[in-house]
Design an enzyme around this catalytic site. Structure first.
Site, PDB file in Angstrom:
ATOM      1  N   ASP A   1      -8.387  -9.059   4.300  1.00 47.11           N
ATOM      2  CA  ASP A   1      -8.127  -7.921   5.165  1.00 47.11           C
ATOM      3  C   ASP A   1      -9.109  -7.846   6.328  1.00 47.11           C
ATOM      4  O   ASP A   1     -10.014  -7.005   6.301  1.00 47.11           O
ATOM      5  CB  ASP A   1      -8.211  -6.631   4.325  1.00 47.11           C
ATOM      6  CG  ASP A   1      -7.582  -5.460   5.044  1.00 47.11           C
ATOM      7  OD1 ASP A   1      -7.040  -5.673   6.133  1.00 47.11           O
ATOM      8  OD2 ASP A   1      -7.627  -4.345   4.498  1.00 47.11           O
TER       9      ASP A   1
ATOM     10  N   GLU B   1       0.822  -1.213   0.000  1.00 50.18           N
ATOM     11  CA  GLU B   1       0.000   0.000   0.000  1.00 50.18           C
ATOM     12  C   GLU B   1       0.858   1.266   0.000  1.00 50.18           C
ATOM     13  O   GLU B   1       0.595   2.222   0.725  1.00 50.18           O
ATOM     14  CB  GLU B   1      -0.959  -0.008   1.194  1.00 50.18           C
ATOM     15  CG  GLU B   1      -1.926  -1.188   1.141  1.00 50.18           C
ATOM     16  CD  GLU B   1      -2.978  -1.192   2.239  1.00 50.18           C
ATOM     17  OE1 GLU B   1      -2.725  -0.622   3.313  1.00 50.18           O
ATOM     18  OE2 GLU B   1      -4.055  -1.782   2.009  1.00 50.18           O
TER      19      GLU B   1
ATOM     20  N   GLU C   1     -12.297  -2.041  12.396  1.00 50.10           N
ATOM     21  CA  GLU C   1     -12.375  -1.390  11.083  1.00 50.10           C
ATOM     22  C   GLU C   1     -13.533  -1.918  10.240  1.00 50.10           C
ATOM     23  O   GLU C   1     -14.308  -1.145   9.685  1.00 50.10           O
ATOM     24  CB  GLU C   1     -11.051  -1.593  10.336  1.00 50.10           C
ATOM     25  CG  GLU C   1     -11.066  -1.020   8.926  1.00 50.10           C
ATOM     26  CD  GLU C   1      -9.724  -1.132   8.223  1.00 50.10           C
ATOM     27  OE1 GLU C   1      -8.775  -1.690   8.803  1.00 50.10           O
ATOM     28  OE2 GLU C   1      -9.635  -0.635   7.078  1.00 50.10           O
TER      29      GLU C   1
END
Ligand code: GCW
Length: 705
Positions: A388, A309, A416
């Site tokens: 993820d 990323e 998240e």
């Protein structure tokens, strides 16, 4: 910052309210711990300062508890009810594992990182050969309360299954323009930093370390793995500030780790390269590590997100992740340091048109071929799933693919993708499922064994992203404290039952005036939390397909939000069907990354479990699940039912009015109202999407838009 967060409100006591110390505090307690620094010291401590400090903490805890509850600190010869004793001891070969045959130790000294509890006629002796282990033993007794003293005679050894138990903070020093002070943080600002600098007052950090010691966590990485320019300097210019944080964690036996940037030799050192094979680069890292340990003697090590990323990494030099990790490993090795090197490596700039590139494959494709090449002090840190931290995904096949590498499991305590601490979602059962997964089938090791070094490889422990911030309740949603608690307990003993762990948390966190928990409170907290992860799953992305969240912040539904993006997280829904074909026969071949039996179980529609169906297969909307309903009908049924369960949760919680502290009640009610709103939105968007795409009507004729 909201009004409730201002400093003059002390943080919530979480699982260590005064009442939690009632049983210990009303007894006669002796601490037998010779001065580690004095002449003739009996303790072969690996750093006398650290030992002294942790022992001072233990004395302080005992004094405070007995002063508050009418007990007394007494000498060892004054018939103590509880004797906490630090034993001299040669280091033991290794901690015994829970579940292994109980062989009585030849000497009374248990393994260095564990402790022994002997109860003889109501008198309890806790012994350990290290101060931090003794402190963990003290908190074990606290956790047991009266049972610690009233149970039958016993002689038990407790040692953590995972030698390395780390909490990672994704905290930024600067407030990041997009991510804020804490990346994926849902509990206010950072407890370490405030707007560009380390906080002057770090008392909150010590209070945090105390909570962690009470669940056996002893390592914390204090900054975001996305290391921006400001945060990179923690390694060099700001070392003195890092040392202040380390000093705030140390009294409770918690070591400090830092996330570092692979480009540091260039960005901080002024070198023309960060090439891992370059001599100057190697020398730079060695000098940097020397300075860190010279400043912080008990420093733990580095955490690295590289070539992921947008973070820099070894690929720029034609090198691989073993070259990169070993560079840092060599620098920290002389100090006994460890490098946590993350396996979260994938192409985040892929073309959505290209169906052959599969993000789920990436970590295995990059890392499995490197097995055997990592230095002994490198831990490859693997997210539990190949994507993820989704609410549901398969277990990462990397965990079964590197028998000659120390592997750690990475979990996400910060929610998240599981409701961002606005939804009640107890993750203990989800983590237990991952820990108990047996990649080689029924007779093989579990994931928990693999990372504990009891499987085919050496084991690298467990790490998780913390959910803590400067919020008064630590975690935003007061009930999200249960997740932090459960992470610590499951890292210590992955065989614990998640509902039992929740029960412990309830007992400690919600004591009534007499120190015990009201039956109704206990019942309702179980009703609200036990199955809350399944409830969350039921109204969000179905059957393991994942994502469907709003891009960027990842909160709330957006079914096609990621569908035409470069991130590699697609569901491929069209008028005929939905799901990702990851089979060897017709798809990306991801199923082939698993050993038998899973490579075949997942490959076949006949055997693939319903809850992962769309993770592995693209199927028609009318495909009939093992449960007997079609995929479309499953979406409707679970989404309607999920919202109903949230309604029941709200009602159950409201029935506790007056039985839980007012501030907790108010905050939980606010969050539950938002959960109900959000769940309703998820239900209506998912149902409407499936209906409009598929044209399959709901068998029960409920309202779909
Ligand atoms: O889940 C993703 C998050 C990123 C995070 C990344 C990672 C720290 O959306 O915010 O970056 O994972 O784990 O590195």
């Amino acid at each position: 910052m909201t009004v409730e967060n201002v400093v003059d409100h002390p943080p919530h006591a979480a699982w260590l309210p005064d009442a939690a110390f009632t049983a210990v505090g009303r007894r006669r307690v002796a601490v037998l711990a010779p001065d580690v620094s004095g002449p003739g010291a009996r303790i072969p401590a690996p750093g006398p300062d650290r030992s002294r400090e942790v022992l001072a903490t233990l004395h302080h805890e005992v004094a405070a508890a007995t002063a508050a509850h009418g007990g007394a600190v007494v000498g060892q010869d004054e018939a103590p009810d509880l004797l906490l004793t630090l034993l001299p001891g040669p280091a033991h070969p290794g901690p015994p594992h829970p579940g292994s045959a109980p062989t009585p130790p030849p000497s009374p000294a248990p393994a260095r990182s564990g402790f022994r509890v002997v109860r003889d006629d109501g008198r309890v002796t806790v012994s350990a050969t290290g101060p931090t282990a003794l402190l963990h033993g003290f908190f074990h007794v606290v956790r047991q309360g009266e049972d610690a003293f009233t149970g039958p005679d016993t002689d038990e050894t407790h040692a953590p299954a995972q030698a390395l138990r780390v909490l990672d903070h994704w905290d930024n020093v600067d407030v990041h323009a997009v991510m804020g002070q804490v990346e994926r943080g849902y509990a206010g600002g950072s407890i370490f930093y405030d707007d560009g600098r380390v906080r002057d007052d770090l008392s909150r950090v010590t209070a945090y370390a105390r909570l962690l010691a009470a669940v056996g966590i002893d390592r914390v990485c204090i900054n975001n793995v996305n290391v921006h320019a400001r945060e990179a300097r923690l390694l060099t210019d700001d070392l003195a500030e890092v040392a202040r944080i380390a000093a705030a964690l140390r009294p409770y036996g918690v070591r400090t780790h830092l996330a570092v940037s692979f480009a540091a030799p260039m960005t901080l050192g002024g070198l023309p390269t960060s090439d891992p094979l370059d001599d100057d680069v190697r020398a730079w890292w060695r000098a940097a590590a020397d300075r860190v340990w010279a400043t912080i003697g008990d420093f733990g090590g580095f955490v690295v997100k590289a070539d992921s990323e947008g973070q820099p990494g070894p690929f720029a030099y034609g090198c691989d992740h073993a070259d990169g990790a070993n560079l840092l490993a060599a620098a920290v090795a002389p100090h006994g340091g460890v490098v946590h090197w993350r396996a979260f490596v994938y192409d985040h700039t892929q073309d959505w048109r290209d169906r052959s590139t599969d993000r789920a494959r990436a970590a295995y494709d990059h890392f499995a071929p490197l097995d055997g090449r990592f230095a002994d002090n490198v831990v490859v840190q693997v997210k539990h799933g190949p994507l993820d931290f989704q609410t549901r995904e398969a277990v990462s096949p990397v965990l079964a693919a590197m028998p000659r590498t120390r592997l750690a499991l990475e979990l996400q305590v910060t929610q998240e993708y599981t409701g961002q601490q606005r939804h009640a979602c107890y993750l203990g059962p989800w983590w237990s499922e991952n820990l108990a997964f047996r990649p080689w089938g029924d007779d093989g090791a579990r994931v928990a064994d693999v990372v504990a070094g009891r499987g085919p490889g050496p084991g690298g422990g467990i790490a998780a992203v913390s959910n803590v911030g400067d919020d008064r309740f630590w975690t935003g949603h007061p009930l999200a404290q249960a997740n932090l608690y459960a992470f610590g307990r499951l890292a210590w003993d992955p065989a614990l039952d998640a509902a039992d762990v929740l029960d412990e948390w309830v007992s400690l966190t919600f004591p009534g005036d007499d120190g015990t928990v009201d039956v109704r409170v206990r019942e309702v907290l179980h009703a609200v939390l036990d199955d809350s992860w399944h409830t969350y799953e039921s109204y969000t992305a179905p059957l393991g397909v994942g994502f469907m969240v709003r891009p960027g912040h990842h909160y709330g539904p957006d079914v096609d939000g990621y569908e035409y993006t470069p991130w590699g997280t697609y569901h491929f829904a069209d008028r005929d069907g939905i799901g990702v074909d990851r089979t060897r026969a017709t798809g990306t071949g991801f199923t082939g990354q698993y050993p038998a039996p899973w490579r075949d179980v997942y490959e076949s529609l006949e055997t693939c479990p319903d809850e992962l169906l769309l993770f592995f297969h693209h199927v028609p909307w009318t495909h009939v699940l093992h449960s007997g309903v079609t995929v479309a009908q499953h979406v409707y049924d679970t989404h309607f039912a999920g919202v109903e369960r949230v309604r029941e949760t709200v009602a159950a919680w409201e029935s506790l009015a007056g039985l839980v502290p007012g501030d907790v009640d108010t905050r939980v009610r606010e969050r539950l109202a938002e959960q109900l709103r959000s769940a309703t939105e998820w239900r209506d968007q998912l149902n409407t999407y499936v209906w409009r795409k598929s044209g399959v009507a709901d068998a029960h004729g409920r309202t779909i838009y």
